[in-house]
Design an enzyme around this catalytic site. Structure first.
Site, short mmCIF file in Angstrom:
data_model
loop_
_atom_site.label_atom_id
_atom_site.label_comp_id
_atom_site.label_asym_id
_atom_site.label_seq_id
_atom_site.Cartn_x
_atom_site.Cartn_y
_atom_site.Cartn_z
N ASP A 1 -7.36 4.11 -4.34
CA ASP A 1 -7.88 4.02 -2.97
C ASP A 1 -8.47 5.40 -2.67
OD1 ASP A 1 -7.78 1.98 -0.56
OD2 ASP A 1 -7.39 3.93 0.33
N LYS B 1 0.87 -1.18 0.00
CA LYS B 1 0.00 0.00 0.00
C LYS B 1 0.90 1.22 0.00
CE LYS B 1 -4.46 0.89 0.28
NZ LYS B 1 -5.58 0.03 -0.13
P1 NDP Z 1 -13.14 7.53 -2.23
O1 NDP Z 1 -12.04 8.52 -2.11
O2 NDP Z 1 -13.76 7.32 -3.56
O3 NDP Z 1 -14.30 7.85 -1.21
C1 NDP Z 1 -14.07 7.90 0.17
C2 NDP Z 1 -15.37 8.27 0.84
O4 NDP Z 1 -15.23 8.14 2.23
C3 NDP Z 1 -15.78 9.71 0.59
O5 NDP Z 1 -17.15 9.79 0.61
C4 NDP Z 1 -15.17 10.45 1.78
O6 NDP Z 1 -15.80 11.67 2.11
C5 NDP Z 1 -15.40 9.40 2.86
N1 NDP Z 1 -14.39 9.53 3.90
C6 NDP Z 1 -13.06 9.44 3.79
N2 NDP Z 1 -12.45 9.64 4.95
C7 NDP Z 1 -13.43 9.86 5.81
C8 NDP Z 1 -13.45 10.13 7.19
N3 NDP Z 1 -12.32 10.22 7.92
N4 NDP Z 1 -14.67 10.28 7.79
C9 NDP Z 1 -15.79 10.18 7.05
N5 NDP Z 1 -15.83 9.94 5.74
C10 NDP Z 1 -14.67 9.78 5.14
O7 NDP Z 1 -12.53 6.16 -1.68
P2 NDP Z 1 -13.04 4.67 -1.93
O8 NDP Z 1 -14.52 4.63 -2.03
O9 NDP Z 1 -12.23 4.10 -3.02
O10 NDP Z 1 -12.57 3.97 -0.59
C11 NDP Z 1 -13.42 3.82 0.55
C12 NDP Z 1 -12.89 2.71 1.43
O11 NDP Z 1 -12.87 1.48 0.69
C13 NDP Z 1 -11.47 2.87 1.95
O12 NDP Z 1 -11.36 2.26 3.21
C14 NDP Z 1 -10.63 2.07 0.96
O13 NDP Z 1 -9.40 1.67 1.51
C15 NDP Z 1 -11.57 0.90 0.70
N6 NDP Z 1 -11.36 0.14 -0.51
C16 NDP Z 1 -11.33 0.75 -1.74
C17 NDP Z 1 -11.18 -0.01 -2.87
C18 NDP Z 1 -11.22 0.56 -4.25
O14 NDP Z 1 -11.18 -0.20 -5.21
N7 NDP Z 1 -11.33 1.88 -4.41
C19 NDP Z 1 -10.98 -1.48 -2.80
C20 NDP Z 1 -11.11 -2.02 -1.47
C21 NDP Z 1 -11.27 -1.22 -0.38
P3 NDP Z 1 -15.41 13.03 1.34
O15 NDP Z 1 -16.10 12.96 0.00
O16 NDP Z 1 -15.92 14.12 2.20
O17 NDP Z 1 -13.94 13.03 1.23
O1 2IT Z 2 -7.88 -1.86 -0.63
C1 2IT Z 2 -7.89 -2.29 -1.80
O2 2IT Z 2 -8.02 -3.49 -2.05
C2 2IT Z 2 -7.75 -1.32 -2.87
N1 2IT Z 2 -7.67 -0.12 -2.61
C3 2IT Z 2 -7.64 -1.79 -4.30
C4 2IT Z 2 -6.21 -2.12 -4.59
C5 2IT Z 2 -5.88 -2.37 -6.04
O3 2IT Z 2 -4.68 -2.57 -6.26
O4 2IT Z 2 -6.76 -2.41 -6.91
#
Ligand code: NDP
Ligand code: 2IT
Length: 450
Positions: A166, A126
């Site tokens: 992420d 990461k």
């Molecule tokens: P995004 O940046 O697309 O969205 C993040 C969302 O979470 C936004 O709505 C943001 O609000 C909110 N957020 C972030 N930090 C906080 C906080 N401290 N308190 C409240 N809300 C918060 O990220 P993703 O949707 O990609 O990721 C979300 C989660 O999923 C993370 O934990 C990530 O590690 C996990 N994940 C992502 C994957 C992927 O493929 N993208 C794969 C697997 C896991 P705001 O809009 O105000 O910033």
């Molecule tokens: O937490 C996760 O699995 C991700 N943010 C996706 C990682 C990736 O390499 O697609």
């Protein structure tokens, strides 16, 4: 003191006391692999715990860039290449002001086992930076991404370490990161996934984490003779994962009624208006408060402070809850509210969104619990399909990718269930996922010698 306790003590001595997120993730894994360690004394002989819990390499670099006023800005960048026993390092990049070595270490550690659970050949890593993409111009985002890549491009490669998206890193950032790598190396290698389609991205990757989360939850519910059809669901977050979870929940006939961002929560009793949500969060990159001004059925609940974890999402009566924002966003208080409304299932879209106390309470009350390592693995799994399409130059239609994703999520569930049976445990998806992931990595490490 047994081997697991000894390893935990040594880890505490050799790591920073402030690595609280990392220790939380570490403890959860070590506590749940006890049945595996009892059945496989050879792991102790090979001192496998100590070897797995230390990162192979942790890179910390300085990122210098010029803002729109020609001011010189400096950020911290990191990449934790934790374990590559099963394949090249693979994992996302996070841009958020809260990023620090502890958070990236926990995320990289979780990624090792998640990637192993997919059954695909990738190691765990990461990276990220303490950069806040909010209120930055498109040019500043580009400048920052270019500086980030310039600072450490020589540590990655298509067979070495492949980046991904992420929090704060989506197709726009990935495009700039990829462009800069190409500029520096003259190569179009697949060093990052979640690319825009025009740059060799995969159909279905944007949707994969959210869709995969719902496929996994459906598989779990079907196994229990239940379904999501007609059920009220609450979701936190409003980014990539949350939006596509909501989209797929509608396909199953469920009714998703909440979403949230760092400033507040929306409760829309008529069901979240997906088109409006996408317009506000993906096109305008604006706050959710605008959702309520445009939709009469919605209530907006503001958070008191940025760090306040009382998101209100968990207070809304629901059948299923999907934390999809960030780590430790579902605490004991939230679980008590969910239990008071008779929640039946909690499925984690974010990484480590539930605190240990929250998980314990859910388990005590026999709420079905789908842990992040398994439930959100669809994103990284489709990243591997993107890498394979880049390497073969044979690009697949959306339906083929989506069916592969469904298959992978179903297989993950089946494999975890088998692990629980092997160890005479009741179905415990958290312990089962940790055992499955740990065993695959441990075996691969032993085969490769010291
Ligand atoms: P995004 O940046 O697309 O969205 C993040 C969302 O979470 C936004 O709505 C943001 O609000 C909110 N957020 C972030 N930090 C906080 C906080 N401290 N308190 C409240 N809300 C918060 O990220 P993703 O949707 O990609 O990721 C979300 C989660 O999923 C993370 O934990 C990530 O590690 C996990 N994940 C992502 C994957 C992927 O493929 N993208 C794969 C697997 C896991 P705001 O809009 O105000 O910033
Ligand atoms: O937490 C996760 O699995 C991700 N943010 C996706 C990682 C990736 O390499 O697609």
């Amino acid at each position: 003191m047994d081997y697991i306790e000894q390893a935990m003590n040594r880890a505490e001595k050799s790591n920073c006391k402030t690595d609280t997120n990392f220790f939380q993730a570490l403890k959860e894994v070590l506590v749940s692999i006890r049945p595996l360690m009892d059945a496989h004394p050879e792991y102790k002989t090979h001192n496998i715990i100590e070897r797995i819990i230390a990162p192979n390499r942790a890179i910390h670099f300085k990122i210098e860039w010029l803002d729109d006023n020609n001011g010189v800005q400096v950020n911290n960048g990191y990449r934790i290449q934790f374990n590559n026993a099963l394949g090249p390092y693979k994992g996302g990049v996070r841009f958020h002001p809260s990023v620090n070595p502890d958070i990236l270490k926990f995320l990289a550690f979780e990624q090792i086992f998640k990637n192993a659970i997919t059954g695909l050949h990738i190691g765990g890593a990461k990276g990220g930076a303490d950069f806040d993409p909010k209120r930055k111009s498109d040019k500043e985002i580009m400048k920052f991404c270019q500086a980030f890549m310039t600072a450490f491009y020589n540590s990655i490669g298509a067979d070495i370490d492949i980046l991904g998206g992420d929090i704060g890193v989506g197709a726009r950032e990935v495009g700039y990161l990829f462009g800069q790598y190409k500029q520096l190396t003259n190569s179009y290698d697949s060093i990052i996934t979640s690319k825009p389609l025009a740059l060799g991205g995969s159909l279905g990757r944007t949707e994969a984490t959210g869709y995969g989360l719902v496929y996994f939850t459906q598989t779990l519910l079907e196994d229990k003779g239940e379904t999501l059809k007609g059920k009220i669901c609450v979701i936190s977050g409003s980014g990539n994962v949350a939006i596509h979870a909501i989209e797929k929940l509608y396909d199953t006939g469920a009714i998703p009624v909440t979403c949230s961002d760092s400033k507040g929560t929306i409760h829309d009793k008529n069901g979240i208006d997906l088109a409006l949500l996408k317009k506000i969060k993906l096109e305008r990159r604006a706050s959710l408060e605008y959702y309520a001004t445009e939709r009469k059925s919605a209530v907006y609940m503001k958070k008191d402070a940025y760090t306040d974890d009382s998101s209100h999402v968990w207070d809304i009566p629901c059948y299923a809850a999907f934390p999809c924002a960030t780590q430790n966003e579902l605490c004991e208080v939230g679980v008590k509210a969910l239990l008071a409304n008779d929640v039946k299932v909690v499925a984690e879209g974010a990484n480590m969104p539930s605190t240990p106390e929250a998980i314990e309470l859910l388990q005590q009350h026999k709420v079905l619990f789908a842990p992040a390592k398994a439930a959100n693995a669809g994103g990284v799994a489709v990243s591997v399909l993107e890498m394979s399409q880049n390497n073969s130059l044979h690009y697949l239609p959306f339906d083929v990718i989506d069916n592969r994703l469904k298959e992978i999520m179903g297989r993950i569930y089946k494999d975890i269930k088998e692990v629980c049976e092997t160890h005479d445990m009741e179905l415990d998806l958290l312990a089962g996922a940790n055992i499955l992931g740990f065993q695959r990595v441990a075996d691969a490490m032993i085969m490769q010698g010291v």
